[in-house]
Design a protein around this motif. Sequence first.
Motif, PDB file in Angstrom:
ATOM      1  N   VAL A  68       0.813  -1.214   0.000  1.00 36.65           N
ATOM      2  CA  VAL A  68       0.000   0.000   0.000  1.00 36.65           C
ATOM      3  C   VAL A  68       0.848   1.265   0.000  1.00 36.65           C
ATOM      4  CG1 VAL A  68      -1.660   1.334   1.361  1.00 36.65           C
ATOM      5  CG2 VAL A  68      -1.991  -1.116   1.050  1.00 36.65           C
ATOM      6  N   LEU A  69       1.961   1.278   0.732  1.00 36.58           N
ATOM      7  CA  LEU A  69       2.749   2.499   0.878  1.00 36.58           C
ATOM      8  C   LEU A  69       3.247   3.067  -0.447  1.00 36.58           C
ATOM      9  CD1 LEU A  69       4.776   1.905   4.173  1.00 36.58           C
ATOM     10  CD2 LEU A  69       2.824   3.426   3.780  1.00 36.58           C
ATOM     11  N   PRO A  70       3.722   2.246  -1.416  1.00 31.36           N
ATOM     12  CA  PRO A  70       4.115   2.854  -2.703  1.00 31.36           C
ATOM     13  C   PRO A  70       2.965   3.582  -3.401  1.00 31.36           C
ATOM     14  CG  PRO A  70       5.031   0.658  -2.510  1.00 31.36           C
ATOM     15  CD  PRO A  70       4.080   0.829  -1.363  1.00 31.36           C
ATOM     16  N   PHE A  71       1.763   3.004  -3.320  1.00 33.02           N
ATOM     17  CA  PHE A  71       0.620   3.664  -3.944  1.00 33.02           C
ATOM     18  C   PHE A  71       0.259   4.948  -3.197  1.00 33.02           C
ATOM     19  CE2 PHE A  71      -3.989   4.247  -4.514  1.00 33.02           C
ATOM     20  CZ  PHE A  71      -4.028   4.361  -5.908  1.00 33.02           C
ATOM     21  N   VAL A  72       0.352   4.929  -1.870  1.00 34.83           N
ATOM     22  CA  VAL A  72       0.096   6.140  -1.088  1.00 34.83           C
ATOM     23  C   VAL A  72       1.111   7.221  -1.449  1.00 34.83           C
ATOM     24  CG1 VAL A  72       0.053   7.099   1.252  1.00 34.83           C
ATOM     25  CG2 VAL A  72      -1.006   4.876   0.793  1.00 34.83           C
ATOM     26  N   PHE A  73       2.384   6.838  -1.559  1.00 33.29           N
ATOM     27  CA  PHE A  73       3.415   7.799  -1.959  1.00 33.29           C
ATOM     28  C   PHE A  73       3.121   8.364  -3.340  1.00 33.29           C
ATOM     29  CE2 PHE A  73       7.360   8.473  -4.354  1.00 33.29           C
ATOM     30  CZ  PHE A  73       7.937   9.482  -3.609  1.00 33.29           C
ATOM     31  N   LEU A  74       2.642   7.508  -4.242  1.00 25.81           N
ATOM     32  CA  LEU A  74       2.309   7.948  -5.599  1.00 25.81           C
ATOM     33  C   LEU A  74       1.193   8.987  -5.578  1.00 25.81           C
ATOM     34  CD1 LEU A  74       2.861   7.266  -8.679  1.00 25.81           C
ATOM     35  CD2 LEU A  74       0.913   5.727  -8.494  1.00 25.81           C
ATOM     36  N   VAL A  75       0.127   8.714  -4.813  1.00 26.39           N
ATOM     37  CA  VAL A  75      -1.009   9.638  -4.759  1.00 26.39           C
ATOM     38  C   VAL A  75      -0.607  10.956  -4.102  1.00 26.39           C
ATOM     39  CG1 VAL A  75      -3.319   9.978  -3.806  1.00 26.39           C
ATOM     40  CG2 VAL A  75      -2.686   7.756  -4.782  1.00 26.39           C
ATOM     41  N   LEU A  76       0.119  10.882  -2.992  1.00 24.83           N
ATOM     42  CA  LEU A  76       0.524  12.117  -2.301  1.00 24.83           C
ATOM     43  C   LEU A  76       1.448  12.968  -3.169  1.00 24.83           C
ATOM     44  CD1 LEU A  76       1.147  10.824   1.338  1.00 24.83           C
ATOM     45  CD2 LEU A  76      -0.826  12.078   0.462  1.00 24.83           C
ATOM     46  N   THR A  77       2.365  12.336  -3.887  1.00 22.48           N
ATOM     47  CA  THR A  77       3.255  13.097  -4.763  1.00 22.48           C
ATOM     48  C   THR A  77       2.480  13.746  -5.901  1.00 22.48           C
ATOM     49  OG1 THR A  77       5.032  11.534  -4.253  1.00 22.48           O
ATOM     50  CG2 THR A  77       5.359  12.982  -6.147  1.00 22.48           C
ATOM     51  N   SER A  78       1.432  13.073  -6.388  1.00 21.39           N
ATOM     52  CA  SER A  78       0.646  13.649  -7.479  1.00 21.39           C
ATOM     53  C   SER A  78      -0.121  14.890  -7.045  1.00 21.39           C
ATOM     54  CB  SER A  78      -0.340  12.604  -8.008  1.00 21.39           C
ATOM     55  OG  SER A  78      -1.365  12.331  -7.059  1.00 21.39           O
ATOM     56  N   LEU A  79      -0.286  15.087  -5.732  1.00 26.76           N
ATOM     57  CA  LEU A  79      -1.018  16.241  -5.219  1.00 26.76           C
ATOM     58  C   LEU A  79      -0.093  17.336  -4.705  1.00 26.76           C
ATOM     59  CD1 LEU A  79      -3.845  14.344  -3.312  1.00 26.76           C
ATOM     60  CD2 LEU A  79      -4.053  15.540  -5.477  1.00 26.76           C
ATOM     61  N   MET A  80       1.204  17.212  -4.947  1.00 27.47           N
ATOM     62  CA  MET A  80       2.167  18.212  -4.503  1.00 27.47           C
ATOM     63  C   MET A  80       2.435  19.220  -5.611  1.00 27.47           C
ATOM     64  SD  MET A  80       4.973  15.899  -2.450  1.00 27.47           S
ATOM     65  CE  MET A  80       4.547  14.963  -0.992  1.00 27.47           C
ATOM     66  N   SER A  81       3.037  20.316  -5.226  1.00 26.19           N
ATOM     67  CA  SER A  81       3.497  21.284  -6.212  1.00 26.19           C
ATOM     68  C   SER A  81       4.806  20.806  -6.829  1.00 26.19           C
ATOM     69  CB  SER A  81       3.692  22.656  -5.558  1.00 26.19           C
ATOM     70  OG  SER A  81       4.702  22.589  -4.560  1.00 26.19           O
ATOM     71  N   ASP A  82       5.215  21.459  -7.899  1.00 23.82           N
ATOM     72  CA  ASP A  82       6.444  21.058  -8.570  1.00 23.82           C
ATOM     73  C   ASP A  82       7.657  21.239  -7.667  1.00 23.82           C
ATOM     74  OD1 ASP A  82       8.123  20.226 -10.594  1.00 23.82           O
ATOM     75  OD2 ASP A  82       8.403  22.243 -11.374  1.00 23.82           O
ATOM     76  N   GLN A  83       7.645  22.269  -6.820  1.00 18.43           N
ATOM     77  CA  GLN A  83       8.773  22.516  -5.932  1.00 18.43           C
ATOM     78  C   GLN A  83       8.811  21.537  -4.768  1.00 18.43           C
ATOM     79  OE1 GLN A  83       6.601  24.872  -6.897  1.00 18.43           O
ATOM     80  NE2 GLN A  83       7.904  25.858  -8.472  1.00 18.43           N
ATOM     81  N   GLN A  84       7.660  21.002  -4.372  1.00 14.47           N
ATOM     82  CA  GLN A  84       7.603  20.126  -3.205  1.00 14.47           C
ATOM     83  C   GLN A  84       7.833  18.668  -3.562  1.00 14.47           C
ATOM     84  OE1 GLN A  84       3.852  20.148  -1.192  1.00 14.47           O
ATOM     85  NE2 GLN A  84       4.598  19.011   0.596  1.00 14.47           N
ATOM     86  N   ALA A  85       7.567  18.287  -4.813  1.00 17.49           N
ATOM     87  CA  ALA A  85       7.662  16.881  -5.208  1.00 17.49           C
ATOM     88  C   ALA A  85       9.083  16.358  -5.031  1.00 17.49           C
ATOM     89  CB  ALA A  85       7.216  16.717  -6.662  1.00 17.49           C
ATOM     90  N   LEU A  86       9.165  15.129  -4.512  1.00 16.99           N
ATOM     91  CA  LEU A  86      10.438  14.428  -4.294  1.00 16.99           C
ATOM     92  C   LEU A  86      11.366  15.181  -3.353  1.00 16.99           C
ATOM     93  CD1 LEU A  86      11.263  12.968  -7.829  1.00 16.99           C
ATOM     94  CD2 LEU A  86       9.912  11.992  -5.985  1.00 16.99           C
ATOM     95  N   THR A  87      10.787  15.902  -2.399  1.00 16.35           N
ATOM     96  CA  THR A  87      11.568  16.520  -1.331  1.00 16.35           C
ATOM     97  C   THR A  87      11.342  15.724  -0.045  1.00 16.35           C
ATOM     98  OG1 THR A  87       9.782  18.055  -0.758  1.00 16.35           O
ATOM     99  CG2 THR A  87      11.366  18.780  -2.435  1.00 16.35           C
ATOM    100  N   ARG A  88      11.820  16.265   1.077  1.00 21.64           N
ATOM    101  CA  ARG A  88      11.618  15.586   2.354  1.00 21.64           C
ATOM    102  C   ARG A  88      10.181  15.672   2.838  1.00 21.64           C
ATOM    103  NH1 ARG A  88      16.274  14.247   5.125  1.00 21.64           N
ATOM    104  NH2 ARG A  88      18.233  14.971   4.198  1.00 21.64           N
ATOM    105  N   ASP A  89       9.410  16.583   2.282  1.00 21.22           N
ATOM    106  CA  ASP A  89       8.007  16.709   2.677  1.00 21.22           C
ATOM    107  C   ASP A  89       7.226  15.495   2.183  1.00 21.22           C
ATOM    108  OD1 ASP A  89       8.546  19.144   3.830  1.00 21.22           O
ATOM    109  OD2 ASP A  89       8.053  20.275   2.017  1.00 21.22           O
ATOM    110  N   LEU A  90       6.478  14.888   3.087  1.00 22.75           N
ATOM    111  CA  LEU A  90       5.676  13.720   2.741  1.00 22.75           C
ATOM    112  C   LEU A  90       4.194  14.037   2.619  1.00 22.75           C
ATOM    113  CD1 LEU A  90       7.353  11.020   5.031  1.00 22.75           C
ATOM    114  CD2 LEU A  90       7.805  11.518   2.622  1.00 22.75           C
ATOM    115  N   TRP A  91       3.783  15.227   3.022  1.00 20.34           N
ATOM    116  CA  TRP A  91       2.367  15.584   2.993  1.00 20.34           C
ATOM    117  C   TRP A  91       2.198  16.858   2.149  1.00 20.34           C
ATOM    118  CZ3 TRP A  91      -1.519  12.608   4.346  1.00 20.34           C
ATOM    119  CH2 TRP A  91      -2.795  13.158   4.426  1.00 20.34           C
TER     120      TRP A  91
END
Length: 302
Positions: A50-73
Amino acid sequence: MAQALDTRGTAAAAPAPAPATPAARAARRKALLNWIAVHALGVAAALFFVLPFVFLVLTSLMSDQQALTRDLWPHPFEWANYRKVFDTPGFLTWWRNTLLYAGLGTVLTVVSSLPVAYALAKFRFRGRRLSLMLVISMMMLPPQVVVIPMYLFWAKQLDLSGTLWPLIIPMAFGDAFSIFLLRQFLLTIPDEYLDAAKVDGCGELRTLLRIVLPMARPGIAAVALFQFFYAWNDYFGPQIYASENPAAWTLSYGLESFKGAHHTDWNLTMAATVLVMAPVILVFFFAQKAFVEGVTLTGVKG
């Protein structure tokens, strides 16, 4: 006098429960530890998937600057990412082509494979075992082995390159895996039902449609889901036949092009991936009962 009251006016006290023996306490402790271990492993396995899919969904809702940073939410939630993906030129065309490929291909596969599976399961004819062995041998044949002669036939002889028809039309002639799976399921249907239908005057076709088809719904559902998932996720076929024509791309092949065009916009790439995965997840969620039943009952008899 007190002894008389005890025997006449009051009920005898219930005997105290015997203390648990060391063996019983050890057995209860072992059972508790087994329960904890099994459920801990179950939770760990669930998180692993489940966690990879959760990471996928959360990253899809981030801004371009926030994606793939230390921020998880995500803060804030960028729901507009999905609108940007839909606004990408060609994305809706990829959806339409994928639905055509997966939907029509699934229907053709089921319709063409069911009569063959019925004949292999219920008919007695010379060469029946040989026919079954040929079907099984076709399952072992990798598609990459025949891709060159098949491409020359569809592209050079029929001039169908740049379309999805070289992938859809062969499904009208049956699929080895679907035939084998349906044949194994049809073996679980008692012959008495078929004999009773024939006594009532039903021919083979009517018996197949009126008796076998309703009883084989779980197996048909399993085959349909397998074929739908295969066609929806197919990348190799569209790459061979449709790569030269962007108007014939499917989601699996178009997603590669989308990732190449937005290789730095990981939030948009993740949003597009979620949109590609969502239909498959929804279909399996609503059809999982029939799918599991069909797979479980398949292979009871050989």
